[in-house]
Design an enzyme around this catalytic site. Sequence first.
Site, short mmCIF file in Angstrom:
data_model
loop_
_atom_site.label_atom_id
_atom_site.label_comp_id
_atom_site.label_asym_id
_atom_site.label_seq_id
_atom_site.Cartn_x
_atom_site.Cartn_y
_atom_site.Cartn_z
CB SER A 115 -0.95 -0.03 1.20
OG SER A 115 -1.99 0.91 1.05
CD GLU A 208 -2.55 -2.37 -4.06
OE1 GLU A 208 -3.71 -2.60 -3.66
OE2 GLU A 208 -1.79 -1.57 -3.49
CG HIS A 273 -5.46 -2.72 -0.20
ND1 HIS A 273 -4.63 -2.16 -1.16
CD2 HIS A 273 -5.16 -2.09 0.96
CE1 HIS A 273 -3.87 -1.23 -0.59
NE2 HIS A 273 -4.18 -1.17 0.68
#
Length: 303
Positions: A115, A208, A273
Amino acid sequence: MKRIRPPRLREGSRVAVVAPAGPAPEHLLDTGLAVLREWGLDVRVGEHVRERHPKLRYLAGTDSARAADLERAWCDPDVEAVFCVRGGYGCLRMVDLLDWDAMAAAGPKVFVGSSDVTVLHQAIGDNLGVSTLFGPMAATESFTGEALTHLRSTLFEPETVLRLSGPKAATMEHGVARGITVGGNLSLLAATVGSSPPPPDDAIVLLEDITESPYRLDGYITQLQRTGFFTGVSGIALGSWRKCGDPDAVYAVMADLLASLGMPTVWELGFGHCEDALTVPLGVMAELNADEGTLVIEEPALT
């Protein structure tokens, strides 16, 4: 350029846990630390991991404190791996405070995060030439189930997890590509345009994101395209798009902007995620087979 691969972990390895971005929920942090200890690791928690910034409550401590924890952990000769506890936001604020010369002198370490930690994956690759692991973090709800099993195998027995593919993996654009793996979180890659080098030639880019609407995803990819980010890229592996709106709308954006580039592209490889997220090595040579929906690592991520 292929990067240095750190040594794998073993029972008794000393590892450090740091919070370079957002604050860690106490109950999730305690659960995650217990898991690492159950694996037989000697876990050391960074001095400021349980802190919050005095004014900006979305940060885990001040920028200098978060940077100091990471730098201290990396430079400790007894520490073999550094685990980030969560993402959120904050790595952009502290990355330039790190002493890269001191960290380079300390040698390679295993580095795990995802992330917002995409910023640090980029910086470690660019400044230290070390391969890293884009994987689940200790103080998140995804630090469970098959995601943990895959992470543990990558850390202790990396030769057993060379073929990566998820249950939703599908072909977006046909073909096979070979190159070094780079990338991570789409919005952070867009945020670092101009401050980080573009991907090397023939790179396989991983993308992502979470909680970004389709039009914002469109904007991030368009920004990368306008800066020449995809010039020389050989293939694209897409991960999860949790809470990004209608999956069909997200797919339409990706197909319109990425599949049109004409390079092998895989939809939903199974990292990011998502439930049972794969740990994906960055900075290693791999083959992306878009026809089969697989990413095959050519040699173990860790020695």
